[in-house]
Enzyme design. Structure first.
Site, short mmCIF file in Angstrom:
data_model
loop_
_atom_site.label_atom_id
_atom_site.label_comp_id
_atom_site.label_asym_id
_atom_site.label_seq_id
_atom_site.Cartn_x
_atom_site.Cartn_y
_atom_site.Cartn_z
N LYS A 133 -10.64 -4.57 -3.87
CA LYS A 133 -11.74 -3.65 -4.13
C LYS A 133 -11.23 -2.28 -4.56
O LYS A 133 -11.95 -1.53 -5.20
CB LYS A 133 -12.69 -3.56 -2.94
CG LYS A 133 -12.09 -3.09 -1.64
CD LYS A 133 -13.19 -2.90 -0.59
CE LYS A 133 -13.15 -3.92 0.52
NZ LYS A 133 -12.00 -3.84 1.41
N LYS A 145 0.83 -1.22 0.00
CA LYS A 145 0.00 0.00 0.00
C LYS A 145 0.85 1.25 0.00
O LYS A 145 0.46 2.26 -0.58
CB LYS A 145 -0.99 -0.01 1.17
CG LYS A 145 -2.11 -1.01 0.95
CD LYS A 145 -3.38 -0.70 1.71
CE LYS A 145 -4.47 -1.66 1.26
NZ LYS A 145 -5.64 -1.70 2.13
N LYS A 161 -3.68 -10.45 -6.15
CA LYS A 161 -4.96 -10.57 -5.45
C LYS A 161 -6.03 -9.63 -6.05
O LYS A 161 -5.71 -8.51 -6.43
CB LYS A 161 -4.72 -10.19 -3.98
CG LYS A 161 -5.91 -10.35 -3.07
CD LYS A 161 -5.63 -9.78 -1.69
CE LYS A 161 -5.91 -8.30 -1.62
NZ LYS A 161 -6.48 -7.84 -0.34
N1 AQP Z 1 -8.96 -11.40 -3.28
C1 AQP Z 1 -9.32 -11.91 -2.11
N2 AQP Z 1 -9.47 -13.25 -1.97
C2 AQP Z 1 -9.86 -13.78 -0.78
N3 AQP Z 1 -10.12 -13.04 0.31
C3 AQP Z 1 -9.99 -11.71 0.20
N4 AQP Z 1 -10.17 -10.70 1.08
C4 AQP Z 1 -9.88 -9.52 0.48
N5 AQP Z 1 -9.54 -9.73 -0.80
C5 AQP Z 1 -9.58 -11.08 -0.99
C6 AQP Z 1 -10.61 -10.88 2.45
O1 AQP Z 1 -11.75 -10.04 2.65
C7 AQP Z 1 -11.75 -9.60 4.00
C8 AQP Z 1 -11.96 -8.13 4.06
O2 AQP Z 1 -10.85 -7.49 3.46
P1 AQP Z 1 -10.53 -6.00 3.88
O3 AQP Z 1 -11.69 -5.16 3.57
O4 AQP Z 1 -10.09 -6.00 5.30
O5 AQP Z 1 -9.34 -5.51 3.06
P2 AQP Z 1 -8.25 -6.19 2.19
O6 AQP Z 1 -7.87 -7.51 2.71
O7 AQP Z 1 -7.14 -5.21 1.99
O8 AQP Z 1 -9.13 -6.38 0.87
P3 AQP Z 1 -9.16 -5.53 -0.42
O9 AQP Z 1 -10.40 -5.91 -1.15
O10 AQP Z 1 -7.87 -5.73 -1.15
O11 AQP Z 1 -9.29 -4.03 0.08
P4 AQP Z 1 -8.40 -2.78 -0.28
O12 AQP Z 1 -8.38 -2.74 -1.78
O13 AQP Z 1 -9.09 -1.61 0.33
O14 AQP Z 1 -7.05 -3.04 0.32
C9 AQP Z 1 -10.43 -10.05 4.62
O15 AQP Z 1 -10.66 -11.22 5.40
C10 AQP Z 1 -9.57 -10.36 3.44
O16 AQP Z 1 -8.61 -11.35 3.71
#
Ligand code: AQP
Length: 332
Positions: A200, A115, A197
């Site tokens: 969002k 990040k 990965k």
């Molecule tokens: N691609 C993924 N595959 C499986 N699990 C996923 N999670 C996120 N992306 C995947 C799981 O979703 C939960 C919530 O995630 P988060 O909102 O805490 O943030 P993150 O892990 O950083 O997910 P994002 O979507 O990538 O958000 P941004 O883009 O804002 O950083 C967690 O349990 C995560 O493991």
């Protein structure tokens, strides 16, 4: 564990529209724990501001994430659903845990490295200490299990280390939490770069399938998914795109990888991609229908937020006051 109840905690950031990665890796599994655990599912808005957010969008997504929790099957009568910033004990404990977390430990977190590379103009202290807040979220409830995707496993391991360190100095303070990864779907990858990965906050919206995408959009995105020059639908090293699509198809249909290989034997990628898109759209349709019913009722959502925050605060206060007592803080 609190009062002989086993505890489950997890959260999702309202930092973008939720993806099928969030759904398959995390939210879909949350309801599995509702019967046997006291479950706390949080919309972690404090975490979201480690990256700049547009206030109106953050507000809207906070409601949306709570509504999606319910649409994905989390009954607010059986689960404590709430918003992190409504329970100040999270940030209160986070400060304390910051003082028990090493600079070196935080520097090794891959999410911080990723990040800070993506947001080079805003490498703030909150982004760096994010894992201490996450440890506080979890430890505050004496959590036994944490359903998460693979990307959060490193943060969970740090939470365990922080809890163990604290317990060595102040015995019997925290329960040591265990990460619970989905058997399949713990890492869903981007459709545009299947070595990465699905996120969002990805700027390429074609790389990501959102839970609320309509049927045509879902099918179009899967049709455009990056694959390889082979034509055979089989799970193998070096076939990241196809492996990812097979995992997604397996999660939405319940079929094993072997069954999928047999089903598409002799058929091209085009047929397979269409089938993945249709399976995903079919599975998400009832979630979207329930979501549309819930999201329009703002008063109901606010009442649930309030109820959830009251319930969560009751449990959180117990741990927080125990921690403060052990540290030697004067309590009045
Ligand atoms: N691609 C993924 N595959 C499986 N699990 C996923 N999670 C996120 N992306 C995947 C799981 O979703 C939960 C919530 O995630 P988060 O909102 O805490 O943030 P993150 O892990 O950083 O997910 P994002 O979507 O990538 O958000 P941004 O883009 O804002 O950083 C967690 O349990 C995560 O493991």
């Amino acid at each position: 564990m609190i009062n002989n109840e086993k505890i489950c905690f997890s959260g999702v950031q309202p930092s973008g529209n939720l993806t099928i990665g969030n759904y398959l890796g995390a939210i879909q599994n949350f309801s599995r724990y509702s019967e046997d655990y006291k479950c706390f599912y949080c919309v972690v808005d404090n975490h979201a501001i480690t990256v700049r957010q547009v206030p109106a969008e953050l507000r809207r997504r906070t409601y949306e994430t709570l509504a999606l929790y319910m649409a994905c099957g989390l009954d607010p009568e059986k689960n404590t659903l709430y918003v992190q910033s409504h329970v100040p004990a999270h940030t209160d404990l986070a400060w304390i845990l910051n003082c028990f977390t090493g600079f070196g430990e935080l520097s090794r977190m891959t999410q911080f490295k990723d990040k800070s590379a993506r947001h080079a103009d805003n490498i703030n202290a909150g982004l760096f200490t994010y894992p201490a807040l996450m440890a506080a979220d979890i430890l505050l409830y004496q959590t036994d299990v944490v359903p998460v995707g693979i990307d959060q496993k490193q943060h969970l391991e740090l939470a365990r280390d922080i809890a163990t360190r604290f317990n060595q100095l102040y015995p019997d303070t925290f329960t040591i939490p265990t990460p619970m990864l989905a058997k399949s779907g713990a890492k869903i990858n981007s459709l545009a770069d299947p070595t990465k990965k699905m996120s969002k906050s990805d700027e390429n919206t074609n790389a990501v399938v959102y839970i609320l995408d309509d049927r045509d959009t879902i099918i179009r995105k899967f049709k455009r998914a990056v694959t390889d020059s082979d034509t055979c639908v089989r799970f193998a090293e070096g076939k990241d795109g196809i492996n990812n699509l097979m995992t997604i198809y397996s999660c939405f249909t319940g079929k094993t990888i072997e069954e999928i290989e047999r089903e598409f034997e002799g058929q091209g990628y085009g047929t397979f991609k269409l089938a993945v898109g249709e399976a995903c759209a079919d599975a998400l349709a009832p979630v979207q229908q329930r979501y549309n019913e819930i999201i329009s009722d703002k008063a109901f959502l606010e009442a649930q937020m309030k109820k959830g925050a009251d319930e969560a605060s009751y449990y959180a206060r117990k741990t927080l006051s125990k921690v403060k007592r052990k540290l030697g803080f004067v309590q009045i």
